[in-house]
Design a protein around this motif. Structure first.
Motif, PDB file in Angstrom:
ATOM      1  N   GLU A  87     -51.529 -45.742  24.485  1.00  0.00           N
ATOM      2  CA  GLU A  87     -52.033 -46.340  23.265  1.00  0.00           C
ATOM      3  C   GLU A  87     -50.898 -46.979  22.476  1.00  0.00           C
ATOM      4  O   GLU A  87     -49.769 -46.564  22.546  1.00  0.00           O
ATOM      5  CB  GLU A  87     -52.689 -45.259  22.397  1.00  0.00           C
ATOM      6  N   ALA A  91     -62.855 -48.598  18.273  1.00  0.00           N
ATOM      7  CA  ALA A  91     -62.096 -48.612  19.523  1.00  0.00           C
ATOM      8  C   ALA A  91     -62.699 -49.614  20.499  1.00  0.00           C
ATOM      9  O   ALA A  91     -63.904 -49.843  20.500  1.00  0.00           O
ATOM     10  CB  ALA A  91     -62.140 -47.222  20.133  1.00  0.00           C
ATOM     11  N   GLY A 119     -53.231 -51.157  16.181  1.00  0.00           N
ATOM     12  CA  GLY A 119     -53.731 -52.117  17.152  1.00  0.00           C
ATOM     13  C   GLY A 119     -52.795 -52.449  18.288  1.00  0.00           C
ATOM     14  O   GLY A 119     -51.726 -51.878  18.420  1.00  0.00           O
ATOM     15  N   GLU A 120     -53.224 -53.351  19.104  1.00  0.00           N
ATOM     16  CA  GLU A 120     -52.457 -53.937  20.195  1.00  0.00           C
ATOM     17  C   GLU A 120     -51.597 -52.948  20.984  1.00  0.00           C
ATOM     18  O   GLU A 120     -50.669 -52.374  20.462  1.00  0.00           O
ATOM     19  CB  GLU A 120     -51.544 -55.025  19.635  1.00  0.00           C
ATOM     20  N   THR A 121     -51.904 -52.849  22.216  1.00  0.00           N
ATOM     21  CA  THR A 121     -51.244 -51.872  23.054  1.00  0.00           C
ATOM     22  C   THR A 121     -49.883 -52.272  23.620  1.00  0.00           C
ATOM     23  O   THR A 121     -48.921 -52.273  22.902  1.00  0.00           O
ATOM     24  CB  THR A 121     -52.155 -51.491  24.233  1.00  0.00           C
ATOM     25  N   LEU A 168     -62.332 -48.299  26.990  1.00  0.00           N
ATOM     26  CA  LEU A 168     -63.235 -47.355  27.654  1.00  0.00           C
ATOM     27  C   LEU A 168     -64.369 -46.879  26.740  1.00  0.00           C
ATOM     28  O   LEU A 168     -65.519 -46.803  27.149  1.00  0.00           O
ATOM     29  CB  LEU A 168     -62.424 -46.151  28.151  1.00  0.00           C
ATOM     30  N   PRO A 180     -58.306 -53.951  20.813  1.00  0.00           N
ATOM     31  CA  PRO A 180     -57.176 -53.394  20.095  1.00  0.00           C
ATOM     32  C   PRO A 180     -56.789 -52.022  20.614  1.00  0.00           C
ATOM     33  O   PRO A 180     -57.652 -51.260  21.039  1.00  0.00           O
ATOM     34  CB  PRO A 180     -57.704 -53.291  18.658  1.00  0.00           C
ATOM     35  N   ASN A 181     -55.510 -51.732  20.584  1.00  0.00           N
ATOM     36  CA  ASN A 181     -55.046 -50.366  20.644  1.00  0.00           C
ATOM     37  C   ASN A 181     -55.643 -49.545  21.781  1.00  0.00           C
ATOM     38  O   ASN A 181     -56.092 -48.446  21.563  1.00  0.00           O
ATOM     39  CB  ASN A 181     -55.405 -49.721  19.296  1.00  0.00           C
ATOM     40  N   HIS A 182     -55.706 -50.093  22.950  1.00  0.00           N
ATOM     41  CA  HIS A 182     -56.267 -49.221  23.973  1.00  0.00           C
ATOM     42  C   HIS A 182     -55.614 -49.280  25.315  1.00  0.00           C
ATOM     43  O   HIS A 182     -55.024 -50.268  25.703  1.00  0.00           O
ATOM     44  CB  HIS A 182     -57.766 -49.397  24.096  1.00  0.00           C
ATOM     45  N   ASP A 183     -55.769 -48.194  25.981  1.00  0.00           N
ATOM     46  CA  ASP A 183     -55.129 -47.986  27.260  1.00  0.00           C
ATOM     47  C   ASP A 183     -55.767 -48.814  28.359  1.00  0.00           C
ATOM     48  O   ASP A 183     -55.128 -49.597  29.019  1.00  0.00           O
ATOM     49  CB  ASP A 183     -55.229 -46.516  27.601  1.00  0.00           C
ATOM     50  N   ILE A 184     -57.060 -48.623  28.530  1.00  0.00           N
ATOM     51  CA  ILE A 184     -57.752 -49.357  29.570  1.00  0.00           C
ATOM     52  C   ILE A 184     -58.472 -50.503  28.907  1.00  0.00           C
ATOM     53  O   ILE A 184     -59.206 -50.302  27.940  1.00  0.00           O
ATOM     54  CB  ILE A 184     -58.767 -48.440  30.284  1.00  0.00           C
ATOM     55  N   SER A 185     -58.270 -51.689  29.398  1.00  0.00           N
ATOM     56  CA  SER A 185     -58.911 -52.837  28.764  1.00  0.00           C
ATOM     57  C   SER A 185     -60.410 -52.776  29.000  1.00  0.00           C
ATOM     58  O   SER A 185     -60.881 -52.108  29.928  1.00  0.00           O
ATOM     59  CB  SER A 185     -58.352 -54.126  29.350  1.00  0.00           C
TER      60      SER A 185
END
Lengths: 144, 476
Positions: free
Chosen positions: B12, A39, B454-456, A42, A78-83
């Motif tokens: 997400e 991840a 991946g990639e939000t 955060l 990748p794939n996250h809410d908060i950069s």
């Protein structure tokens, strides 16, 4: 100096795993804690909190090996809410956050598969040298 | 006119909201779309079964514990190896730590900002704005307790975030006395933090603004969640209970039978499928008793249950459910808070249970077969289904994830909220945030829903008179 190297990536997304592979290989060879993170954002920021120096190694959409600033490390999360930059700045208000050096390795093949492309695998030794050099530089800064 | 919110902020995965306006500039229809990375199930074929808890946890950086555990449970069944008591309790303890830190993330960094901050300019709509309003101390407490829960996951799971210790038939690592003592201390502190959180959010729940938020969307759907033998919420194990919009039990299903009760509808405009209750049927994107659409996640669980398995959380449950089933979509926040408290209390209970330090942590697997693992991800029911060949390799893998279960409801909630706030073509950032806030109640994980790895983010496209009228692209 309390340092950490974090390899970030997804082991089943082709070259995105390069950060993890570098972390695996460099563990025990440098005077720093070495961790892997799937991840970003955060969780990654929380992982490096309270160290003096953090080196983050991740794949990016580009070529070669490049060092980037915290605020540039947006696209590769990748794939996250908060950069990561947001998380880093938020946490800085509460806890000691390290100086962060980010090393990006350009990807050739980003898709659902295991294993790195030849080009990216070939870049690993150079990336490891860069990490060792960054740690030396940071250490000199502290001693100096 | 069509309005899109794409990629959806503070969530997400990645996605897009398209809003179509009629001639007068009022909302005609609205959809949420998620791009999909196909082929994950194919990717799993031919792999060693015991690798599945690790591989599937890579789908998502947000719910890895849920995939790890659902995969392990599916393999328990596939190898006919029910874990012994100690292993089961270790898994449940780890799992409650995950529920705790995941809910804390949503309440303080993501959707909870909508509740605590209200209609403020976007510059203040973040955790920094929240600190300004509620003080620095709460920020420190959030960080500290998320870290506590993650440390518990690491102790029990061998790694932070991506645990590796759940294996077919049990776990690979016992809990030491020292670890147990450490967990007890941390869990106790987490209970205090959860009580404080309840107090902070209740300060909002008593306001007129909260009533307005509740009025943004309510859906009279079925509800689904895992329950124990006393019909109390359980995240790790139990039967799948489904209640009607009136709150009456419709089904109580053994996990292995779940797939006989649900079917997936496909819409050509969406990559994500729309699960519904097979017997009730698909009637389109409508709620009510005749529509098979159901909701999962905190509100789904709390509506589908008769209570909580810990004292303080049960008290809050009774207050929240006093008048029966709650249909307001923003009720997800009340439910999430109750679960935050419940997860902390349950961690404390399990850590104090002497069985947790037992040595019998694995049942030996027998011949491979077919297995279904059902678990409650923080955002709802997660199902892993595997068929193994006689060598223990994966022949077929199918995953139905929480956000997919909520897909129909999310689409309806977005459309309802859009209809309430967008009038005569007037669209601005604050109004669009209200539309998004309906979506965020579900805490959806689009990476999981699309198996996208991946990639939000999310984009909002607003279409009016057959043209793109506004486009809002947001980064987190």
């Amino acid at each position: 100096m309390h340092s950490i190297v974090v390899g970030v990536g997804n082991p089943i997304m082709g070259d995105d795993a390069v950060g993890l592979e570098i972390a695996r290989r460099i563990k025990g060879r440098v005077n720093a804690d070495v961790k892997m993170a799937v991840a970003g954002g955060l969780e990654l920021a929380e992982m490096i909190a309270e160290y003096d120096v953090a080196i983050i190694v991740d794949a990016f959409h580009g070529e070669g090996i490049e060092e980037m600033e915290v605020d540039e490390y947006e696209e590769t999360v990748p794939n996250h809410d908060i950069s990561f930059p947001s998380a880093y700045h938020i946490l800085s208000r509460y806890v000691k956050m390290p100086r962060v050096r980010i090393l990006g390795i350009g990807m050739k093949d980003f898709r659902l598969k295991e294993g790195l492309s030849k080009e990216v695998a070939a870049a690993i030794p150079e990336a490891m040298k860069r990490i060792e050099k960054i740690l030396e530089e940071e250490n000199e800064l502290v001693i100096g | 006119m069509k309005v899109s919110i794409d990629p959806i902020t503070r969530l997400e995965g990645h996605g897009k909201i398209d809003i179509f306006l009629d001639e007068k500039g009022n909302v005609e229809r609205a959809y949420m779309e998620v791009p999909e990375l196909r082929g994950f199930e194919m990717f799993c074929r031919g792999r060693k079964a015991e690798d599945m808890p690790i591989i599937t946890s890579r789908i998502c950086g947000v719910c890895p514990e849920a995939h790890h555990m659902a995969a392990a449970k599916a393999l328990d069944m596939a190898f006919a190896a029910p874990p012994p008591e100690t292993a089961r309790k270790i898994r449940e303890l780890l799992y409650n730590a995950y529920i705790f830190y995941d809910h804390a993330l949503h309440l303080y960094y993501l959707g909870g900002i909508d509740v605590l901050m209200g209609d403020v300019p976007k510059e203040e709509r973040n955790v920094i704005g929240l600190i300004r309003k509620f003080g620095l101390e709460i920020g420190k407490e959030v960080i500290k307790h998320r870290r506590y829960a993650m440390e518990i996951v690491k102790m029990l799971g061998g790694r932070e975030i991506h645990p590796v210790t759940a294996i077919p038939g049990g776990v690979s690592k016992p809990v030491s006395e020292e670890e147990r003592e450490e967990i007890v201390k941390k869990a106790k502190s987490c209970i205090e933090f959860a009580k404080k959180s309840m107090e902070i959010f209740k300060g909002v729940f008593d306001t007129e603004r909260w009533n307005e938020m509740l009025g943004l969307d309510a859906l009279h759907t079925y509800y689904m969640g895992l329950v124990d033998s006393k019909n109390r919420v359980n995240y790790y194990d139990g039967d799948v209970r489904v209640v009607s919009p009136e709150g009456k039990e419709v089904y109580k299903i053994k996990p292995e039978g779940i797939l006989d009760y649900i079917e997936e509808h496909v819409e050509e405009w969406s990559y994500v499928k729309f699960p519904y209750l097979k017997e009730i049927g698909w009637k389109g994107l409508v709620d009510g008793k005749d529509s098979g659409i159901y909701r999962v996640g905190p509100l789904g669980r709390i509506n589908a249950a008769d209570g909580m398995n810990t004292r303080l959380a049960h008290k809050e449950f009774e207050e929240f459910r006093g008048n029966g089933v709650v249909h307001e979509t923003f009720g997800y926040y009340n439910a999430r808070l109750i679960e935050l408290l419940n997860a902390a209390e349950r961690m404390y209970e399990l850590a104090n249970d002497d069985a947790i330090v037992g040595g019998d942590i694995r049942a030996m697997p027998s011949e491979p077969g077919e297995g279904i693992g059902v678990i409650e991800a923080a955002r709802g029911v997660l199902i892993h289904h595997y068929k193994l060949d006689r060598n223990g390799l994966v022949e077929e893998a199918n995953l139905i994830v929480a956000t997919t279960n909520n897909n129909a409801a999310i689409n309806m909630s977005v459309a309802n909220a859009a209809r309430k706030v967008i009038k005569r073509g007037k669209v601005d950032d604050i109004l669009l945030n209200k539309v998004e806030s309906a979506f965020r109640c579900y805490d959806p994980c689009l990476a999981c829903a699309s198996h996208a790895l991946g990639e939000t983010p999310l984009v909002a496209n607003i279409y009016w008179k057959n043209k793109l009228y506004r486009r809002l692209k947001k980064n987190a």
